[in-house]
Design a protein around this motif. Structure first.
Motif, PDB file in Angstrom:
ATOM      1  N   HIS A  59      -0.196   1.493   9.936  1.00  0.00           N
ATOM      2  CA  HIS A  59      -0.227   0.892   8.608  1.00  0.00           C
ATOM      3  C   HIS A  59       0.804  -0.232   8.508  1.00  0.00           C
ATOM      4  CE1 HIS A  59      -1.639   5.144   7.440  1.00  0.00           C
ATOM      5  NE2 HIS A  59      -2.700   4.377   7.634  1.00  0.00           N
ATOM      6  N   ARG A  60       1.967  -0.007   9.075  1.00  0.00           N
ATOM      7  CA  ARG A  60       2.995  -1.049   9.065  1.00  0.00           C
ATOM      8  C   ARG A  60       2.544  -2.264   9.866  1.00  0.00           C
ATOM      9  NH1 ARG A  60       8.050   1.011   7.446  1.00  0.00           N
ATOM     10  NH2 ARG A  60       8.053   3.274   7.144  1.00  0.00           N
ATOM     11  N   LEU A  61       1.922  -2.013  11.001  1.00  0.00           N
ATOM     12  CA  LEU A  61       1.459  -3.124  11.840  1.00  0.00           C
ATOM     13  C   LEU A  61       0.354  -3.913  11.148  1.00  0.00           C
ATOM     14  CD1 LEU A  61       1.409  -1.390  15.356  1.00  0.00           C
ATOM     15  CD2 LEU A  61       3.112  -2.992  14.453  1.00  0.00           C
ATOM     16  N   ARG A  62      -0.395  -3.263  10.266  1.00  0.00           N
ATOM     17  CA  ARG A  62      -1.437  -3.957   9.513  1.00  0.00           C
ATOM     18  C   ARG A  62      -0.868  -4.726   8.325  1.00  0.00           C
ATOM     19  NH1 ARG A  62      -5.371   0.801  10.035  1.00  0.00           N
ATOM     20  NH2 ARG A  62      -4.661   1.454   7.969  1.00  0.00           N
ATOM     21  N   MET A  96       0.848  -1.188   0.000  1.00  0.00           N
ATOM     22  CA  MET A  96       0.000   0.000   0.000  1.00  0.00           C
ATOM     23  C   MET A  96       0.886   1.241   0.000  1.00  0.00           C
ATOM     24  SD  MET A  96      -3.233  -1.323   0.542  1.00  0.00           S
ATOM     25  CE  MET A  96      -4.204  -0.116   1.418  1.00  0.00           C
ATOM     26  N   LEU A  97       0.719   2.066  -1.004  1.00  0.00           N
ATOM     27  CA  LEU A  97       1.499   3.283  -1.151  1.00  0.00           C
ATOM     28  C   LEU A  97       0.688   4.455  -0.605  1.00  0.00           C
ATOM     29  CD1 LEU A  97       4.035   4.677  -2.336  1.00  0.00           C
ATOM     30  CD2 LEU A  97       2.784   4.855  -4.492  1.00  0.00           C
ATOM     31  N   ARG A  98       1.140   5.031   0.480  1.00  0.00           N
ATOM     32  CA  ARG A  98       0.454   6.152   1.111  1.00  0.00           C
ATOM     33  C   ARG A  98       1.365   7.367   1.143  1.00  0.00           C
ATOM     34  NH1 ARG A  98      -4.121   4.767   4.094  1.00  0.00           N
ATOM     35  NH2 ARG A  98      -4.489   2.524   4.384  1.00  0.00           N
ATOM     36  N   GLU A  99       0.733   8.545   1.186  1.00  0.00           N
ATOM     37  CA  GLU A  99       1.526   9.766   1.304  1.00  0.00           C
ATOM     38  C   GLU A  99       2.322   9.768   2.604  1.00  0.00           C
ATOM     39  OE1 GLU A  99      -0.840  13.232   0.875  1.00  0.00           O
ATOM     40  OE2 GLU A  99      -1.540  12.745  -1.147  1.00  0.00           O
ATOM     41  N   ARG A 100       1.729   9.193   3.617  1.00  0.00           N
ATOM     42  CA  ARG A 100       2.419   9.100   4.899  1.00  0.00           C
ATOM     43  C   ARG A 100       2.148   7.730   5.507  1.00  0.00           C
ATOM     44  NH1 ARG A 100       1.275  12.797  10.313  1.00  0.00           N
ATOM     45  NH2 ARG A 100       2.941  11.897  11.623  1.00  0.00           N
ATOM     46  N   MET A 101       3.180   6.901   5.545  1.00  0.00           N
ATOM     47  CA  MET A 101       3.046   5.576   6.115  1.00  0.00           C
ATOM     48  C   MET A 101       3.240   5.653   7.626  1.00  0.00           C
ATOM     49  SD  MET A 101       2.492   2.319   5.617  1.00  0.00           S
ATOM     50  CE  MET A 101       2.728   2.068   3.852  1.00  0.00           C
ATOM     51  N   LYS A 102       2.176   5.375   8.376  1.00  0.00           N
ATOM     52  CA  LYS A 102       2.213   5.447   9.818  1.00  0.00           C
ATOM     53  C   LYS A 102       2.483   4.074  10.414  1.00  0.00           C
ATOM     54  CE  LYS A 102      -1.133   9.274   9.920  1.00  0.00           C
ATOM     55  NZ  LYS A 102      -2.443   9.741  10.443  1.00  0.00           N
ATOM     56  N   LEU A 103       2.769   4.067  11.715  1.00  0.00           N
ATOM     57  CA  LEU A 103       3.050   2.812  12.403  1.00  0.00           C
ATOM     58  C   LEU A 103       1.870   1.856  12.292  1.00  0.00           C
ATOM     59  CD1 LEU A 103       4.824   1.028  14.194  1.00  0.00           C
ATOM     60  CD2 LEU A 103       3.892   2.239  16.191  1.00  0.00           C
TER      61      LEU A 103
END
Length: 342
Positions: free
Chosen positions: A137-140, A128-135
């Motif tokens: 999102h990484r955990l998901r 998943m390419l996001r403007e801002r990859m948050k924690l």
């Protein structure tokens, strides 16, 4: 026309001027002379059509043939994909959304798989390419999303394994599936004017593919943008989700699917029913009377096993919360049906 390409990369274009160049570059930077690229502009209003013409002209003398097509009337994503399917000359076809891009090495690795095993269908992973990859999102697990729950890097010829693994993973998008053009044939096309068009076609491809290969590598960067289908619910989208698997049972008649594959399919259909019901309830809390009842009927028609059998299967697996959730929405549907006939 020259030799038949081994691969056609098909890129639908509509108001993606900010992303299209990056998308095309990700393909051309790794494509060989046996690859063709087709772009179809579906009546863009942001200058994407002119960018398509510019990019085609810029690569006119390159080793990879790049073609641009242009719709006279807007036909939506399904119509754009269908147009490119008709025009594609490659032995294999790979859809790539124009705001996404391919990861380096994806096409060379695909060619290795094709040359070594010649599967009818290839499945790959994505991130998943996001403007801002948050924690969160990484955990998901958004840096590597799996699209298949089954054997890796093996040529599979068992339709039950393919159907089960596809439905258990639940990732039906077309851009993570590369199929022989002959599998699409003339019979499988995207439903024009409907949302969740990938869900209506990917299981059909799986039924038609005599062999498959799952490559557990991230080949596609999927851009998550605001205003996605799920973030903007409405009654039309809910109805399309509820009916996305409408033709699958007829297509699967006679297919040698085992109980595990049929359960995975039924569970996916149940998730669609619940998701569509929730979407309708969220879009119009006071105005969805009758819709959930209609969605239940669509669910029962799409599921390969009866509701009671599915409920028993949930309990055998210890899936009590999922069973309770399904029963809740089934009761909502029954209440609406009773109220309508009172």
């Amino acid at each position: 026309m020259g030799a038949t390409p081994w691969l056609s990369v098909l890129i639908p274009v509509h108001n993606v001027k900010d992303y299209l160049r990056e998308c095309l570059d990700s393909v051309l930077s790794q494509a060989d002379a046996g690859v063709e690229v087709l772009m179809v502009d579906d009546c863009s209003t942001d200058g994407s059509d002119e960018l398509v013409r510019t990019l085609v002209a810029a690569h006119a003398d390159g080793p990879v043939r790049v073609r641009g097509l242009f719709h006279g009337q807007n036909q939506g994503l399904s119509g754009a994909r269908n147009t490119m399917l008709q025009e594609a000359r490659g032995e294999y076809v790979w859809f790539l959304d124009s705001d996404d891009y391919l990861m380096p090495g994806a096409i060379p690795r695909l060619r290795q798989v094709v040359q070594g095993h010649a599967p009818a269908l290839v499945l790959c992973d994505f991130f998943m390419l996001r403007e801002r990859m948050k924690l969160k999102h990484r955990l998901r697990g958004e840096l590597h999303r799996r699209t298949f729950a089954g054997p890796e890097r093996q040529l599979l010829r068992d339709p039950s394994l393919l159907i089960r693994g596809l439905f258990e993973a639940g990732q039906m998008h077309s851009w993570s599936k590369i199929a022989r053009r002959s599998v699409w044939g003339e019979q499988v096309r995207f439903p024009v004017g409907r949302y969740f068009e990938d869900m209506a076609t990917t299981p059909l491809l799986a039924l038609l593919a005599e062999s498959s290969w799952y490559e557990p590598e991230v080949w596609v960067a999927y851009r998550q943008r605001a205003g996605s289908i799920l973030s903007t619910p409405n009654m039309t989208k809910a109805e399309h989700l509820a009916h996305a698997l409408a033709n699958l049972r007829d297509a699967a008649l006679g297919a040698p699917l085992d109980d595990a594959a049929r359960f995975a399919w039924a569970h996916f259909a149940a998730r669609n029913f619940i998701g569509a019901s929730r979407m309708a309830d969220k879009a119009q809390p006071e105005g969805c009377a009758g819709m959930v009842a209609m969605f239940r009927q669509a669910f029962e028609e799409a599921s390969p096993i009866p509701l009671r059998e599915l409920d028993r299967a949930y309990k055998r697996r210890g899936w009590f919360i999922r069973a309770m959730r399904l029963r809740y929405w089934l009761r909502r549907a029954e209440d609406q049906r009773s109220a309508a006939t009172a």
